[in-house]
Design a protein around this motif. Structure first.
Motif, PDB file in Angstrom:
ATOM      1  N   HIS A  23      -2.005   4.078  -3.565  1.00  0.00           N
ATOM      2  CA  HIS A  23      -1.263   4.344  -2.334  1.00  0.00           C
ATOM      3  C   HIS A  23      -0.041   3.420  -2.237  1.00  0.00           C
ATOM      4  O   HIS A  23       1.044   3.858  -1.848  1.00  0.00           O
ATOM      5  CB  HIS A  23      -2.169   4.151  -1.110  1.00  0.00           C
ATOM      6  CG  HIS A  23      -2.974   5.367  -0.760  1.00  0.00           C
ATOM      7  ND1 HIS A  23      -4.208   5.627  -1.309  1.00  0.00           N
ATOM      8  CD2 HIS A  23      -2.710   6.407   0.075  1.00  0.00           C
ATOM      9  CE1 HIS A  23      -4.682   6.763  -0.816  1.00  0.00           C
ATOM     10  NE2 HIS A  23      -3.792   7.258   0.027  1.00  0.00           N
ATOM     11  N   VAL A  24      -0.239   2.147  -2.584  1.00  0.00           N
ATOM     12  CA  VAL A  24       0.893   1.208  -2.564  1.00  0.00           C
ATOM     13  C   VAL A  24       1.958   1.640  -3.561  1.00  0.00           C
ATOM     14  O   VAL A  24       3.153   1.680  -3.249  1.00  0.00           O
ATOM     15  CB  VAL A  24       0.419  -0.227  -2.872  1.00  0.00           C
ATOM     16  CG1 VAL A  24       1.607  -1.169  -3.019  1.00  0.00           C
ATOM     17  CG2 VAL A  24      -0.495  -0.737  -1.765  1.00  0.00           C
ATOM     18  N   ALA A  25       1.525   1.988  -4.784  1.00  0.00           N
ATOM     19  CA  ALA A  25       2.476   2.406  -5.812  1.00  0.00           C
ATOM     20  C   ALA A  25       3.215   3.675  -5.400  1.00  0.00           C
ATOM     21  O   ALA A  25       4.420   3.810  -5.640  1.00  0.00           O
ATOM     22  CB  ALA A  25       1.745   2.625  -7.137  1.00  0.00           C
ATOM     23  N   VAL A  28       5.902   2.768  -2.985  1.00  0.00           N
ATOM     24  CA  VAL A  28       7.034   2.145  -3.673  1.00  0.00           C
ATOM     25  C   VAL A  28       7.919   3.207  -4.323  1.00  0.00           C
ATOM     26  O   VAL A  28       9.152   3.191  -4.186  1.00  0.00           O
ATOM     27  CB  VAL A  28       6.533   1.139  -4.735  1.00  0.00           C
ATOM     28  CG1 VAL A  28       7.685   0.665  -5.613  1.00  0.00           C
ATOM     29  CG2 VAL A  28       5.854  -0.052  -4.059  1.00  0.00           C
ATOM     30  N   ALA A 120       8.522  -5.099  -6.674  1.00  0.00           N
ATOM     31  CA  ALA A 120       7.946  -3.832  -6.219  1.00  0.00           C
ATOM     32  C   ALA A 120       7.062  -3.183  -7.281  1.00  0.00           C
ATOM     33  O   ALA A 120       6.187  -2.378  -6.950  1.00  0.00           O
ATOM     34  CB  ALA A 120       9.065  -2.878  -5.816  1.00  0.00           C
ATOM     35  N   ASP A 121       7.261  -3.515  -8.560  1.00  0.00           N
ATOM     36  CA  ASP A 121       6.513  -2.864  -9.638  1.00  0.00           C
ATOM     37  C   ASP A 121       5.131  -3.463  -9.865  1.00  0.00           C
ATOM     38  O   ASP A 121       4.329  -2.897 -10.616  1.00  0.00           O
ATOM     39  CB  ASP A 121       7.306  -2.956 -10.955  1.00  0.00           C
ATOM     40  CG  ASP A 121       8.472  -1.986 -10.971  1.00  0.00           C
ATOM     41  OD1 ASP A 121       8.421  -1.008 -10.220  1.00  0.00           O
ATOM     42  OD2 ASP A 121       9.430  -2.220 -11.730  1.00  0.00           O
ATOM     43  N   PRO A 123       2.335  -3.634  -7.962  1.00  0.00           N
ATOM     44  CA  PRO A 123       1.195  -2.740  -7.694  1.00  0.00           C
ATOM     45  C   PRO A 123       1.116  -1.564  -8.652  1.00  0.00           C
ATOM     46  O   PRO A 123       0.025  -1.039  -8.896  1.00  0.00           O
ATOM     47  CB  PRO A 123       1.444  -2.271  -6.250  1.00  0.00           C
ATOM     48  CG  PRO A 123       2.898  -2.475  -6.011  1.00  0.00           C
ATOM     49  CD  PRO A 123       3.248  -3.699  -6.804  1.00  0.00           C
ATOM     50  N   GLU A 124       2.236  -1.142  -9.210  1.00  0.00           N
ATOM     51  CA  GLU A 124       2.195  -0.043 -10.163  1.00  0.00           C
ATOM     52  C   GLU A 124       1.517  -0.479 -11.462  1.00  0.00           C
ATOM     53  O   GLU A 124       0.770   0.291 -12.070  1.00  0.00           O
ATOM     54  CB  GLU A 124       3.606   0.461 -10.449  1.00  0.00           C
ATOM     55  CG  GLU A 124       4.236   1.168  -9.265  1.00  0.00           C
ATOM     56  CD  GLU A 124       5.599   1.733  -9.602  1.00  0.00           C
ATOM     57  OE1 GLU A 124       5.972   1.710 -10.793  1.00  0.00           O
ATOM     58  OE2 GLU A 124       6.286   2.201  -8.685  1.00  0.00           O
ATOM     59  N   PHE A 208      -1.689   1.290   3.470  1.00  0.00           N
ATOM     60  CA  PHE A 208      -1.251   0.810   2.154  1.00  0.00           C
ATOM     61  C   PHE A 208      -0.058   1.620   1.659  1.00  0.00           C
ATOM     62  O   PHE A 208       0.845   1.077   1.007  1.00  0.00           O
ATOM     63  CB  PHE A 208      -2.403   0.899   1.147  1.00  0.00           C
ATOM     64  CG  PHE A 208      -3.358  -0.256   1.231  1.00  0.00           C
ATOM     65  CD1 PHE A 208      -3.127  -1.417   0.516  1.00  0.00           C
ATOM     66  CD2 PHE A 208      -4.479  -0.196   2.043  1.00  0.00           C
ATOM     67  CE1 PHE A 208      -3.992  -2.492   0.586  1.00  0.00           C
ATOM     68  CE2 PHE A 208      -5.358  -1.264   2.131  1.00  0.00           C
ATOM     69  CZ  PHE A 208      -5.119  -2.423   1.412  1.00  0.00           C
ATOM     70  N   GLY A 212       3.549  -0.098   0.879  1.00  0.00           N
ATOM     71  CA  GLY A 212       4.324  -0.033  -0.361  1.00  0.00           C
ATOM     72  C   GLY A 212       5.746   0.416  -0.110  1.00  0.00           C
ATOM     73  O   GLY A 212       6.691  -0.133  -0.694  1.00  0.00           O
ATOM     74  N   LEU A 215       7.567  -2.476   1.506  1.00  0.00           N
ATOM     75  CA  LEU A 215       7.796  -3.572   0.569  1.00  0.00           C
ATOM     76  C   LEU A 215       9.080  -3.350  -0.216  1.00  0.00           C
ATOM     77  O   LEU A 215       9.936  -4.248  -0.298  1.00  0.00           O
ATOM     78  CB  LEU A 215       6.612  -3.688  -0.398  1.00  0.00           C
ATOM     79  CG  LEU A 215       6.758  -4.707  -1.535  1.00  0.00           C
ATOM     80  CD1 LEU A 215       6.802  -6.121  -0.978  1.00  0.00           C
ATOM     81  CD2 LEU A 215       5.605  -4.563  -2.534  1.00  0.00           C
TER      82      LEU A 215
END
Length: 225
Positions: A23-25, A28, A120-121, A123-124, A208, A212, A215
């Motif tokens: 979800h965060v990714a 983003v 930002a990357d 969480p991915e 989340f 993202g 963020l």
């Protein structure tokens, strides 16, 4: 991306944790499209029809890529982790593309873009490694996959600098819109789909997602200024 991968390897990757990371990714990636790529594409010299065409072609390219991966992987379920990897790789390619184009204007601008995208990357990277771990892929292959993620960034930066620096601004912006089309479908149709499949969705999952998005937006705003 490497830091996120290490966190996934060293910590527990429960299905709920993986869902939240996805979800965060997704947030983003959606922010990359909404805050950076589309405004940049529409605000320059490219005509709107060219931007929309690039967006549609990017979406069509991702659909074709998904079909090819599913056929080679033996089905949609087996292809899931690889489609997440593809989505992240495309995002990193777009990061490199923006950095490469930005470096034509200013090395300082390129450095700031790189620093913002790196935060930002994280969480991915976690989501990619956790997904492969959840699919039962061996650790050696997971680490090899993580190491390979440097290639899309270098390819995008090289393409942005060497191939697009002497081209028209309209072509550069259309290329950004093409990338936006790929990322838009990747975030909605693959990352969020995987997030909902690995664990039951909750109200906290939505938090989340917006987290993202926020963020990347905050970093993009500060670095752009």
């Amino acid at each position: 991306m490497v830091v996120g991968t290490v966190l996934a390897e060293l910590t527990g990757t429960s299905r709920r944790t993986l869902s939240r990371a996805l979800h965060v990714a997704s947030g983003v990636v959606l922010a990359v499209v909404a805050v950076e790529l589309l405004p940049e594409s529409l605000g320059g010299a490219a005509p709107p029809w060219a931007v929309v065409l690039g967006l549609c072609l990017g979406g069509a390219f991702y659909i074709l890529l998904e079909w090819l991966i599913e056929r080679s992987a033996g089905g949609e379920e087996s292809a899931g982790a690889w489609m997440i990897y593809t989505a992240v790789a495309v995002d990193l390619f777009s990061d490199g593309l923006m950095i490469g184009v930005g470096s034509v204007l200013s090395l300082q601008l390129a450095l700031l873009l790189g620093l913002g995208q790196s935060m930002a990357d994280l969480p991915e990277g976690f989501a990619t490694a956790a997904n492969f771990k959840n699919k039962g892929q061996p650790r050696g292959r997971r680490l090899l996959v993580a190491a390979s993620l440097i290639l899309p960034s270098l390819a995008g930066a090289s393409l942005g600098y060497w191939l697009l620096r002497d081209r028209s601004e309209a072509l550069q912006l259309t290329a950004l819109a093409f990338t936006a089309g790929i990322l838009l479908i990747a975030a909605v149709e693959e990352m969020l789909k995987q997030a909902h499949e690995v664990a039951e969705d909750t109200r906290l999952s939505a938090a989340f997602l917006i987290g993202g998005f926020s963020l990347f937006t905050i970093f993009a705003s500060y670095f752009d200024s």
